[in-house]
Write an enzyme that holds these catalytic residues in place. Structure first.
Site, PDB file in Angstrom:
ATOM      1  N   LYS A 154       0.834  -1.214   0.000  1.00  0.00           N
ATOM      2  CA  LYS A 154       0.000   0.000   0.000  1.00  0.00           C
ATOM      3  C   LYS A 154       0.865   1.259   0.000  1.00  0.00           C
ATOM      4  O   LYS A 154       0.599   2.203  -0.736  1.00  0.00           O
ATOM      5  CB  LYS A 154      -0.922   0.044   1.231  1.00  0.00           C
ATOM      6  N   ARG A 178      -9.129   0.770   9.174  1.00  0.00           N
ATOM      7  CA  ARG A 178      -8.494  -0.478   9.577  1.00  0.00           C
ATOM      8  C   ARG A 178      -9.494  -1.421  10.255  1.00  0.00           C
ATOM      9  O   ARG A 178      -9.128  -2.533  10.618  1.00  0.00           O
ATOM     10  CB  ARG A 178      -7.438  -0.073  10.571  1.00  0.00           C
ATOM     11  N   ARG A 227      11.830  -5.288   4.870  1.00  0.00           N
ATOM     12  CA  ARG A 227      11.535  -3.894   4.514  1.00  0.00           C
ATOM     13  C   ARG A 227      12.520  -2.917   5.165  1.00  0.00           C
ATOM     14  O   ARG A 227      12.842  -3.028   6.342  1.00  0.00           O
ATOM     15  CB  ARG A 227      10.111  -3.552   4.954  1.00  0.00           C
ATOM     16  N   ARG A 242      11.768  -0.398  10.387  1.00  0.00           N
ATOM     17  CA  ARG A 242      10.735   0.074  11.307  1.00  0.00           C
ATOM     18  C   ARG A 242      10.733  -0.773  12.568  1.00  0.00           C
ATOM     19  O   ARG A 242      10.904  -1.984  12.522  1.00  0.00           O
ATOM     20  CB  ARG A 242       9.359  -0.028  10.631  1.00  0.00           C
ATOM     21  N   ARG A 283       0.514  -8.236  13.865  1.00  0.00           N
ATOM     22  CA  ARG A 283      -0.121  -7.297  12.924  1.00  0.00           C
ATOM     23  C   ARG A 283      -0.909  -8.055  11.847  1.00  0.00           C
ATOM     24  O   ARG A 283      -1.978  -7.616  11.417  1.00  0.00           O
ATOM     25  CB  ARG A 283       0.939  -6.402  12.279  1.00  0.00           C
TER      26      ARG A 283
END
Ligand code: AMP
Length: 215
Positions: A13, A88, A127, A160, A171
Site C-alpha cells: 500500500k 483499519r 523492509r 521500522r 499485525r
C-alpha cells in the site's frame, strides 16, 4: 478522486501510494505515517499511540479518526486523496463514510492489493525505509544499490521498530480479525476492486491506474 488502498501489512500500500500519488497529483494519506510522525515529535498523541504501535495492535479509533478528520480538511486534500492504512476496522470505515457523506463527497472506490499470506512475512522482515525521503526497499526483493543507503537521496535506511517477527505476526492477525471484514463491507457498497499485489511496482501501479481512471 477519493480512494482507499486496502491490503494486509506488507501488501505494498505504501509503495503504491507514493507512485499513484505522484501520478495523479493527489496526496497519499497514511495513518501509519501520521502516527510515526507524532511519535517522533514526542507529542501527547504520539505518546498515547506508541505502546499500541510497538505491540502491533491498533491505536484507538478516536485518535486515528481525529487525525484523518484533520488531515482531510487540509487544502491539498480537497481535490482528492489516496488513503493508506485507514480505515483499519468496521467502526473506522463507518466513521469515514459518515464524515464524507456530511461533506457530500463519498469515496469513489477501494482498491484491494491481494498478496498471499506466506509472502507477507518475507516482505515485512526485509523492509527498509529511507529516513530522509521515505522511499521503501526490501533487502530480499528490491535492495538499494548501496547497502543501507537510499538510491534517490543517499539517506540512511532504517528498519521500522514494528517490523520484527513477533510484532509482524500480531499485525497480520489483527489484519485477519479486524481489517479483512472491510473487504465485505466495501463489496456490499459495490466499491471494491481487487488487483494482484504481485509483480513489479510498475505493473501493479498500472493495474491500479486502470481502476483509478474510472473513478
Ligand atoms: P502502518 O504503517 O499502516 O503499517 O501502521 C503502523 C501501525 O500504526 C499499525 O500497526 C497500528 O499500530 C498503527 N495504525 C496505523 N493506521 C491505523 C489505523 N487506521 N487504526 C489504528 N491503528 C493504526
Amino acid at each position: 478522486m477519493r480512494t482507499v488502498l486496502l491490503g494486509a501489512p506488507g501488501s505494498g500500500k505504501g509503495t503504491q501510494g507514493v507512485v499513484l500519488s505522484k501520478n495523479y497529483g493527489i496526496p497519499q494519506i497514511s495513518t501509519g505515517d501520521l502516527l510515526r510522525a507524532a511519535v517522533s515529535a514526542g507529542s501527547e498523541l504520539g505518546k498515547q499511540a506508541k505502546s499500541a504501535m510497538d505491540a502491533g495492535a491498533l491505536v484507538s479509533d478516536d485518535i486515528v479518526i481525529g487525525l484523518i478528520r484533520e488531515r482531510l480538511s487540509e487544502a491539498d486534500a480537497q481535490a482528492g486523496y489516496i488513503l493508506d492504512g485507514f480505515p483499519r476496522n468496521i467502526p473506522q470505515a463507518e466513521a469515514l463514510d459518515e464524515m464524507l457523506t456530511e461533506l457530500g463527497q463519498p469515496l469513489q472506490g477501494v482498491v484491494l492489493l491481494d498478496v498471499a499470506f506466506e509472502e507477507l512475512m518475507q516482505r515485512l522482515t526485509g523492509r527498509r525505509t529511507c529516513q530522509d525521503c521515505g522511499a521503501i526497499y526490501n533487502i530480499h526483493l528490491s535492495p538499494s544499490k548501496v547497502e543501507d543507503h537510499c538510491d534517490n537521496c543517499n539517506g540512511e535506511l532504517f528498519q521500522r521498530a514494528d517490523d520484527n517477527e513477533d510484532t509482524i505476526s500480531h499485525r497480520l492477525k489483527v489484519y485477519e480479525d479486524q481489517t479483512s471484514p472491510l473487504i465485505n463491507y466495501y463489496q456490499n457498497q459495490h466499491k471494491l476492486h481487487t488487483i494482484a499485489g504481485i509483480g513489479s511496482v510498475d505493473d501493479i501501479a498500472r493495474a491500479a491506474s486502470l481502476i483509478f481512471d474510472k473513478f
